[in-house]
Write a protein that holds these residues in place. Sequence first.
Motif, mmCIF file in Angstrom:
data_model
loop_
_atom_site.group_PDB
_atom_site.id
_atom_site.type_symbol
_atom_site.label_atom_id
_atom_site.label_comp_id
_atom_site.label_asym_id
_atom_site.label_seq_id
_atom_site.Cartn_x
_atom_site.Cartn_y
_atom_site.Cartn_z
ATOM 1 N N ALA A 69 0.730 -1.268 0.063
ATOM 2 C CA ALA A 69 0.261 -0.063 0.175
ATOM 3 C C ALA A 69 0.624 1.299 0.292
ATOM 4 O O ALA A 69 0.563 2.126 -0.243
ATOM 5 N N LYS A 70 2.247 1.042 0.987
ATOM 6 C CA LYS A 70 3.081 2.372 0.439
ATOM 7 C C LYS A 70 4.255 1.338 0.015
ATOM 8 O O LYS A 70 4.221 0.449 0.472
ATOM 9 N N ASP A 71 5.011 2.808 -0.185
ATOM 10 C CA ASP A 71 6.372 2.680 -0.344
ATOM 11 C C ASP A 71 6.759 1.998 -1.024
ATOM 12 O O ASP A 71 7.468 0.906 -1.587
ATOM 13 N N THR A 72 5.624 1.456 -2.609
ATOM 14 C CA THR A 72 6.083 1.556 -3.748
ATOM 15 C C THR A 72 7.203 1.233 -4.372
ATOM 16 O O THR A 72 8.460 2.604 -4.334
ATOM 17 N N LYS A 73 7.629 0.850 -5.143
ATOM 18 C CA LYS A 73 8.390 1.043 -6.843
ATOM 19 C C LYS A 73 8.067 2.634 -7.036
ATOM 20 O O LYS A 73 8.972 3.398 -7.005
ATOM 21 N N PRO A 74 7.194 3.284 -7.255
ATOM 22 C CA PRO A 74 6.920 4.341 -7.982
ATOM 23 C C PRO A 74 7.093 5.402 -6.977
ATOM 24 O O PRO A 74 7.751 6.234 -7.682
ATOM 25 N N GLU A 75 6.179 4.902 -6.029
ATOM 26 C CA GLU A 75 6.622 6.044 -5.327
ATOM 27 C C GLU A 75 7.525 6.686 -4.324
ATOM 28 O O GLU A 75 8.388 8.004 -4.099
ATOM 29 N N LEU A 76 8.890 5.251 -4.226
ATOM 30 C CA LEU A 76 9.826 5.439 -4.286
ATOM 31 C C LEU A 76 10.788 5.691 -5.157
ATOM 32 O O LEU A 76 12.073 6.725 -4.753
ATOM 33 N N LEU A 77 10.861 6.345 -6.807
ATOM 34 C CA LEU A 77 11.395 6.619 -7.396
ATOM 35 C C LEU A 77 11.139 8.229 -7.306
ATOM 36 O O LEU A 77 11.900 8.650 -7.556
ATOM 37 N N LEU A 78 9.739 8.166 -7.496
ATOM 38 C CA LEU A 78 9.204 10.197 -7.496
ATOM 39 C C LEU A 78 10.212 10.618 -6.138
ATOM 40 O O LEU A 78 10.563 11.634 -6.788
ATOM 41 N N ARG A 79 9.958 10.317 -5.047
ATOM 42 C CA ARG A 79 10.475 10.778 -4.107
ATOM 43 C C ARG A 79 11.922 10.731 -4.485
ATOM 44 O O ARG A 79 12.786 11.592 -3.728
ATOM 45 N N LYS A 80 13.054 10.000 -4.700
ATOM 46 C CA LYS A 80 14.158 10.145 -5.117
ATOM 47 C C LYS A 80 14.610 11.063 -6.092
ATOM 48 O O LYS A 80 15.632 11.810 -5.459
ATOM 49 N N ALA A 81 13.310 11.318 -6.615
ATOM 50 C CA ALA A 81 13.230 12.422 -7.801
ATOM 51 C C ALA A 81 13.491 14.007 -6.555
ATOM 52 O O ALA A 81 14.619 14.741 -7.706
ATOM 53 N N LEU A 82 12.368 13.567 -6.038
ATOM 54 C CA LEU A 82 11.997 15.570 -5.362
ATOM 55 C C LEU A 82 13.956 15.402 -5.171
ATOM 56 O O LEU A 82 14.187 16.147 -4.466
ATOM 57 N N TRP A 83 14.108 14.394 -4.167
ATOM 58 C CA TRP A 83 15.778 15.044 -3.120
ATOM 59 C C TRP A 83 16.428 15.230 -3.902
ATOM 60 O O TRP A 83 16.859 15.722 -3.544
ATOM 61 N N ASP A 84 16.545 14.434 -5.161
ATOM 62 C CA ASP A 84 17.850 15.116 -5.999
ATOM 63 C C ASP A 84 17.684 16.166 -6.508
ATOM 64 O O ASP A 84 19.043 17.007 -6.844
ATOM 65 N N ASN A 85 16.580 16.447 -6.432
ATOM 66 C CA ASN A 85 16.441 17.786 -7.580
ATOM 67 C C ASN A 85 16.206 18.584 -6.599
ATOM 68 O O ASN A 85 15.029 20.117 -6.697
ATOM 69 N N ASN A 86 16.202 18.623 -4.975
ATOM 70 C CA ASN A 86 16.815 19.591 -3.402
ATOM 71 C C ASN A 86 15.453 19.814 -3.637
ATOM 72 O O ASN A 86 14.842 21.177 -2.823
ATOM 73 N N LEU A 87 13.936 19.064 -3.396
ATOM 74 C CA LEU A 87 12.784 19.331 -2.949
ATOM 75 C C LEU A 87 12.675 18.326 -2.025
ATOM 76 O O LEU A 87 11.787 17.520 -2.031
ATOM 77 N N LYS A 88 12.763 19.285 -0.898
ATOM 78 C CA LYS A 88 12.767 18.658 0.334
ATOM 79 C C LYS A 88 11.799 18.659 0.792
ATOM 80 O O LYS A 88 11.384 20.118 0.943
ATOM 81 N N GLY A 89 11.449 17.862 2.575
ATOM 82 C CA GLY A 89 10.924 18.830 3.426
ATOM 83 C C GLY A 89 9.124 18.103 3.518
ATOM 84 O O GLY A 89 8.396 18.586 4.351
ATOM 85 N N TYR A 90 9.235 17.536 3.119
ATOM 86 C CA TYR A 90 8.115 16.351 2.522
ATOM 87 C C TYR A 90 7.586 16.000 3.543
ATOM 88 O O TYR A 90 8.910 14.739 4.383
ATOM 89 N N ARG A 91 6.187 15.489 3.828
ATOM 90 C CA ARG A 91 5.718 14.673 4.649
ATOM 91 C C ARG A 91 5.385 13.228 4.034
ATOM 92 O O ARG A 91 4.482 13.120 3.013
ATOM 93 N N LEU A 92 6.195 11.866 4.495
ATOM 94 C CA LEU A 92 5.078 10.943 4.027
ATOM 95 C C LEU A 92 3.767 10.121 4.935
ATOM 96 O O LEU A 92 3.757 10.414 6.021
ATOM 97 N N HIS A 93 2.710 10.163 4.195
ATOM 98 C CA HIS A 93 2.041 9.273 4.831
ATOM 99 C C HIS A 93 0.938 9.685 5.725
ATOM 100 O O HIS A 93 1.089 9.335 6.901
ATOM 101 N N LYS A 94 0.863 11.234 5.621
ATOM 102 C CA LYS A 94 0.095 11.845 7.106
ATOM 103 C C LYS A 94 -0.649 11.776 7.009
ATOM 104 O O LYS A 94 -2.143 11.639 6.769
ATOM 105 N N LYS A 95 -0.915 11.231 8.648
ATOM 106 C CA LYS A 95 -2.565 9.590 8.642
ATOM 107 C C LYS A 95 -3.511 11.428 9.736
ATOM 108 O O LYS A 95 -4.618 10.945 9.527
ATOM 109 N N GLU A 96 -2.743 13.072 9.605
ATOM 110 C CA GLU A 96 -3.670 13.497 9.832
ATOM 111 C C GLU A 96 -5.000 13.731 8.723
ATOM 112 O O GLU A 96 -5.707 14.648 8.544
#
Length: 149
Positions: A29-56
């Motif tokens: 349900a989470k941490d799927t391959k597409p999701e991990l690829l996108l997160r890595k690309a965001l990180w590599d492009n200095n788009l940090k500070g996001y939160r994962l799967h916020k229950k709120e």
Amino acid sequence: MEITKYKRDSRSPVPKDEKVSKVMSANKAKDTKPELLLRKALWDNNLKGYRLHKKELPGKPDISFMKEKVAIFVNGCYWHRCPYCDLSMPKTNAEFWQNKFSANQERDKKKSQLLVESGWIVLVIWECQIKQGLQVLVSKISDLLIKSR
């Protein structure tokens, strides 16, 4: 040789083939391959500070930029019935799967609507879009973040 039995949650029909059971039980349900690829690309492009799967947040978005109020859902084409892919329906237990996919789509729509009503920008990214052009998506997300500041 020991046969592995896969856990079932009793909501789905009993598969006729053990291989099908193995494949279905491996879906996450989470941490799927597409999701991990996108997160890595965001990180590599200095788009940090996001939160994962916020229950709120409604629907627990895969990626949330809290300050900018941008929620990103990374949807698998098969399970969420991608509008870009022409996917066939399963041949066995067709009624079950039709109901399952319809419920998934309705739930997706509802959680996005709740977020929008709360002032969030919602972006749905499909698995096939990630495969076709990750950098285009990263640029789109970057533009959204800049506009929402």
